[in-house]
Design a protein around this motif. Sequence first.
Motif, mmCIF file in Angstrom:
data_model
loop_
_atom_site.group_PDB
_atom_site.id
_atom_site.type_symbol
_atom_site.label_atom_id
_atom_site.label_comp_id
_atom_site.label_asym_id
_atom_site.label_seq_id
_atom_site.Cartn_x
_atom_site.Cartn_y
_atom_site.Cartn_z
ATOM 1 N N SER A 128 -17.377 -19.712 -7.483
ATOM 2 C CA SER A 128 -18.057 -20.557 -6.344
ATOM 3 C C SER A 128 -17.310 -20.323 -4.841
ATOM 4 O O SER A 128 -16.260 -19.671 -5.033
ATOM 5 C CB SER A 128 -18.116 -22.056 -6.706
ATOM 6 O OG SER A 128 -17.037 -22.444 -6.919
ATOM 7 N N ARG A 129 -17.486 -20.954 -4.150
ATOM 8 C CA ARG A 129 -16.746 -20.934 -2.741
ATOM 9 C C ARG A 129 -15.242 -21.237 -3.027
ATOM 10 O O ARG A 129 -14.388 -21.073 -2.010
ATOM 11 C CB ARG A 129 -17.392 -21.619 -1.604
ATOM 12 C CG ARG A 129 -18.681 -21.083 -1.120
ATOM 13 C CD ARG A 129 -19.347 -21.662 -0.006
ATOM 14 N NE ARG A 129 -19.862 -23.181 -0.388
ATOM 15 C CZ ARG A 129 -20.507 -23.847 0.449
ATOM 16 N NH1 ARG A 129 -20.535 -23.734 1.691
ATOM 17 N NH2 ARG A 129 -20.751 -25.122 -0.195
ATOM 18 N N GLY A 130 -14.908 -22.111 -4.058
ATOM 19 C CA GLY A 130 -13.742 -22.673 -4.161
ATOM 20 C C GLY A 130 -12.977 -21.756 -4.883
ATOM 21 O O GLY A 130 -11.555 -22.001 -5.501
ATOM 22 N N GLY A 131 -13.396 -20.426 -5.610
ATOM 23 C CA GLY A 131 -12.714 -19.609 -6.089
ATOM 24 C C GLY A 131 -13.206 -19.841 -7.759
ATOM 25 O O GLY A 131 -14.291 -20.124 -8.092
ATOM 26 N N LEU A 132 -12.366 -19.737 -8.861
ATOM 27 C CA LEU A 132 -12.625 -19.896 -10.265
ATOM 28 C C LEU A 132 -12.702 -21.365 -10.412
ATOM 29 O O LEU A 132 -11.567 -22.167 -10.251
ATOM 30 C CB LEU A 132 -11.594 -19.397 -11.086
ATOM 31 C CG LEU A 132 -12.140 -19.056 -12.351
ATOM 32 C CD1 LEU A 132 -13.312 -18.303 -12.815
ATOM 33 C CD2 LEU A 132 -10.967 -18.352 -13.309
ATOM 34 N N THR A 133 -13.934 -21.966 -10.710
ATOM 35 C CA THR A 133 -14.044 -23.515 -10.920
ATOM 36 C C THR A 133 -14.789 -23.977 -12.234
ATOM 37 O O THR A 133 -15.488 -23.054 -12.639
ATOM 38 C CB THR A 133 -14.806 -24.101 -9.642
ATOM 39 O OG1 THR A 133 -16.063 -23.391 -9.418
ATOM 40 C CG2 THR A 133 -13.866 -23.901 -8.484
ATOM 41 N N THR A 134 -14.633 -25.069 -12.621
ATOM 42 C CA THR A 134 -15.355 -25.490 -13.575
ATOM 43 C C THR A 134 -16.062 -26.850 -12.863
ATOM 44 O O THR A 134 -15.623 -27.414 -12.106
ATOM 45 C CB THR A 134 -14.394 -26.076 -14.788
ATOM 46 O OG1 THR A 134 -14.114 -24.905 -15.384
ATOM 47 C CG2 THR A 134 -15.376 -26.778 -15.946
ATOM 48 N N LYS A 135 -17.277 -27.124 -13.267
ATOM 49 C CA LYS A 135 -17.982 -28.035 -12.840
ATOM 50 C C LYS A 135 -18.190 -29.360 -13.938
ATOM 51 O O LYS A 135 -18.759 -29.014 -15.121
ATOM 52 C CB LYS A 135 -19.684 -27.836 -12.480
ATOM 53 C CG LYS A 135 -20.155 -29.060 -11.556
ATOM 54 C CD LYS A 135 -21.523 -28.415 -10.947
ATOM 55 C CE LYS A 135 -21.288 -27.643 -9.689
ATOM 56 N NZ LYS A 135 -22.399 -27.440 -8.825
#
Length: 280
Positions: A128-135
């Motif tokens: 995502s726009r924040g890089g590699l992320t988990t939601k």
Amino acid sequence: MGRRRYELTDFEWWIIEPLLPNKPRGVPRVDDRKVLNGIYWRLRTGSPWAEIPERYGPATTCYNRFVRWRKLGVWDRIFDAITAAYDGDIQMIDSSSIRVHQHGANAKKGGADAAAGDTPDPRCMGRSRGGLTTKIHALVDANGLPVALKLTPGQAHDGRSATDMLGGIGEGQILLADRAYDSDALRDSLKSRGAWGCIKPVSRRKNPPSFSPFLYRYRNLVERFFSKIKHFRAIATRYEKHADNYLGRECRLLRTRRGRLHPGGWLPDGPAAGSRAVCQ
């Protein structure tokens, strides 16, 4: 030395102890309460498992017991036993993105099927726009305590991800959510079960559905839930490679701590004064 602020109180231990596996035979084991306090220390500090202080027993024992109990469903059993006692009318849902640390980003992908898009990536990591992320998706009750939790890749849409989290909402209950959950399909699903969605409509709707700004104010409880769990550094940043070892199980530990359990069982705050969150 007195009890540290992240360690179990006597009453919390009284609630949790009957739900833990009991192994009276064999080699004497490290005390379960001591091991749990070591696991909480690791969640609070975000340190590697190997750095757990000796006062909580061997670091390998804390890690192995954490993983073993996860596989046995112990954390889910504790979470479900406490959650089942909730009988309030208001619930709220939201999500929060978590940055994946470089130590957790090098796990193997789900294989050829996941790479081809046939099955979801079991790591629950995405770009995502924040890089590699988990939601993290959380459904909380009227006291700001989690009822359901879910992990998805960081780019997952909130409204679509919530579909399988709302099965416990029934007749006469209310769901509070922001614009990300505004869809006719979600509203119709709630209506078919006799529930109502107080969901803030998007501005482009020509005929906005009914909406209560007064009730919507209480949605801040789910935001405060995310704020509180992110005080635990092992949750605010994802260091775990496997989703099963991350919040899907770790936050079930925090559910017993966030519950503010009282011997009488009543929770004084929140818009639903009659709700309960104590394992009966």
